[in-house]
Write an enzyme that holds these catalytic residues in place. Structure first.
Site, PDB file in Angstrom:
ATOM      1  N   LYS A   1      -4.450   8.212   0.219  1.00  0.00           N
ATOM      2  CA  LYS A   1      -5.384   7.130  -0.135  1.00  0.00           C
ATOM      3  C   LYS A   1      -6.649   7.719  -0.789  1.00  0.00           C
ATOM      4  O   LYS A   1      -6.758   8.931  -0.944  1.00  0.00           O
ATOM      5  CB  LYS A   1      -5.691   6.300   1.112  1.00  0.00           C
ATOM      6  CG  LYS A   1      -4.421   5.628   1.706  1.00  0.00           C
ATOM      7  CD  LYS A   1      -3.997   4.387   0.949  1.00  0.00           C
ATOM      8  CE  LYS A   1      -2.577   3.910   1.116  1.00  0.00           C
ATOM      9  NZ  LYS A   1      -2.051   3.563   2.410  1.00  0.00           N
TER      10      LYS A   1
HETATM   11  C1  LIG Z   1      -0.970   2.781   3.260  1.00  0.00           C
HETATM   12  C2  LIG Z   1      -0.923   1.321   3.494  1.00  0.00           C
HETATM   13  C3  LIG Z   1      -1.005   0.751   4.768  1.00  0.00           C
HETATM   14  C4  LIG Z   1      -0.927   1.556   6.023  1.00  0.00           C
HETATM   15  O1  LIG Z   1      -1.890   2.530   6.149  1.00  0.00           O
HETATM   16  P1  LIG Z   1      -1.714   3.612   7.308  1.00  0.00           P
HETATM   17  O2  LIG Z   1      -3.112   4.175   7.459  1.00  0.00           O
HETATM   18  O3  LIG Z   1      -0.728   4.625   6.825  1.00  0.00           O
HETATM   19  O4  LIG Z   1      -1.264   2.922   8.529  1.00  0.00           O
HETATM   20  C5  LIG Z   1      -1.107  -0.613   4.888  1.00  0.00           C
HETATM   21  N1  LIG Z   1      -1.065  -1.420   3.813  1.00  0.00           N
HETATM   22  C6  LIG Z   1      -0.938  -0.921   2.563  1.00  0.00           C
HETATM   23  C7  LIG Z   1      -0.931  -1.873   1.408  1.00  0.00           C
HETATM   24  C8  LIG Z   1      -0.846   0.454   2.365  1.00  0.00           C
HETATM   25  O5  LIG Z   1      -0.675   0.942   1.124  1.00  0.00           O
END
Ligand SMILES: *Cc1c(COP(=O)(O)O)cnc(C)c1O
Length: 386
Positions: free
Chosen positions: A186
């Site tokens: 991210k």
């Molecule tokens: C990455 C992601 C998540 C989950 O994030 P985590 O921190 O890995 O639990 C939720 N929603 C979307 C749209 C994502 O891309």
């Protein structure tokens, strides 16, 4: 043969490494002073103003806590876009409620107020808009519709840090809860981690209790307050979702670097936009006036006239040493969601169509100018010269 350019990589510096080492040497490795510092810094980043930031071990846990805190339970329906990661819908199932998938806009790939409003029934308890790739959903009408029907709004802002919607950062709009992700790929990372953000004191309190076993005071308070350290009360069957200081140590420095990361991502997106504009592809939707894009992802679509298939395009890019991906395989195509809720591609014509032609190009702050050139050259070679 040049090195393979991976689809995504985090940018971790000595600051993060030294802070983690400091945590390890200090003896306080789980949730403690650094998680608190990270939460305070996150609130400041969003501008303060009564915002509570609650650190958790993933955005998935944060979304679960948020839906639990607003009272989602068996018999309730929660509206989510089909064009998202499975986490957005699985949290609804954790609570025994029913996710109702809706289609998305063909330009932004985001759910709109119209999609949302059409799916509302007397069972609708909440809606979870997803800011795809880092471009905000049109939140004003979504929040308006939600208020009219008494529906709670939980933003899945996993891609949207930092994203501005009509002059305001995502995290500061008038929704009930906003959840950010610090997963490895991210816009900033803590390895694994997330942040729950709300201005509602009751929701904040519930999330904090449920984040740590339903205990009314967290471990750090236990060792610093005046009550005996062994004393605590369990008031609900909570979860184990707290963020350890080892992760928060990384987050403190990633957050400080976020504005610089953002400038880099913006420049890279602008470069791609200019360098790819003559090719038979649709480039990602741009923010309208007063809005900005976090550029977590750079999603393109191959036009119909392109002879190479999407899957073949990705294979060819890999042969040229470039890692690409697809965002997303919509929920309605995954066996569990498809078979449990009888979902078909015909129910989601736009998401289906996007999925069939979508490719996500690599875009991350560790990429060099040469890496960008390589990606553009490879796209050109596969689309034009092959
Ligand atoms: C990455 C992601 C998540 C989950 O994030 P985590 O921190 O890995 O639990 C939720 N929603 C979307 C749209 C994502 O891309």
């Amino acid at each position: 043969m040049m090195d393979f350019l991976p689809f995504a990589l985090p940018e971790i510096g000595d600051e993060e490494i030294n802070e983690v080492v400091d945590s390890l040497r200090s003896g306080w490795v789980t949730t403690g002073p650094k998680a608190k510092r990270f939460e305070e810094a996150f609130t400041s980043f969003l501008g303060g103003n009564g915002i509570e930031s609650i650190s958790v071990n993933s955005a998935t846990s944060g979304l679960h806590l948020a839906l639990e805190a607003v009272g989602v339970g068996p018999g309730d329906e929660v509206i989510v876009p089909t064009y998202t990661f499975t986490a957005t819908a699985e949290i609804v199932r954790y609570l025994g409620a029913t996710p109702v998938m809706v289609d998305v806009d063909e330009h932004t790939f985001n759910m709109t107020a119209a999609h949302f409003e059409r799916a509302i029934t007397h069972k609708t308890k909440a809606v979870v808009p997803v800011h795809f790739a880092g471009l905000a959903c049109d939140m004003d009408p979504i929040i308006q519709v939600a208020k009219k029907h008494g529906i709670r709004v939980i933003e899945d802002a996993a891609h949207a840090l930092p994203t501005i919607y009509k002059g305001k950062l995502i995290g500061t709009l008038d929704s009930d809860v906003v959840v950010f992700s610090f997963y490895a790929n991210k816009t900033m990372t803590t390895g694994e981690g997330g942040m729950v953000v709300t201005t509602n004191q009751e929701i904040a309190k519930r999330c904090k209790v449920m984040r740590l076993h339903g205990i009314s005071r967290d471990a750090f308070d236990r060792y610093t307050s005046t009550k005996p350290a062994w004393s605590y009360e369990v008031i609900a069957p909570g979860y184990k979702y707290n963020m350890p200081d080892i992760s928060a140590a990384i987050g403190i420095h990633q957050l400080l670097k976020l504005p610089v990361f953002q400038v880099k991502r913006q420049r890279m997106a602008e470069y791609y936009y200019e360098a790819l504009k003559d090719l038979p592809i649709d480039l990602p939707a741009l923010p309208i006036q007063g809005c900005s894009h976090a550029w977590h992802l750079f999603p393109i679509r191959l036009k119909d006239e392109v002879l190479v298939s999407r899957d073949h395009f990705i294979e060819k890019m890999a042969e040229l040493g470039i890692g690409c991906s697809v965002h997303f395989i919509p929920l309605h195509l995954h066996p569990y969601w498809r078979d449990t809720y009888n979902l078909t591609p015909e129910m989601y014509p736009v998401a289906q169509c996007i999925f069939e032609s979508e490719v996500t190009l690599p875009l991350y702050t560790k990429m060099t100018d040469d890496d960008l050139l390589r990606v553009v050259a490879a796209v050109r070679q596969v689309l034009v010269n092959d």
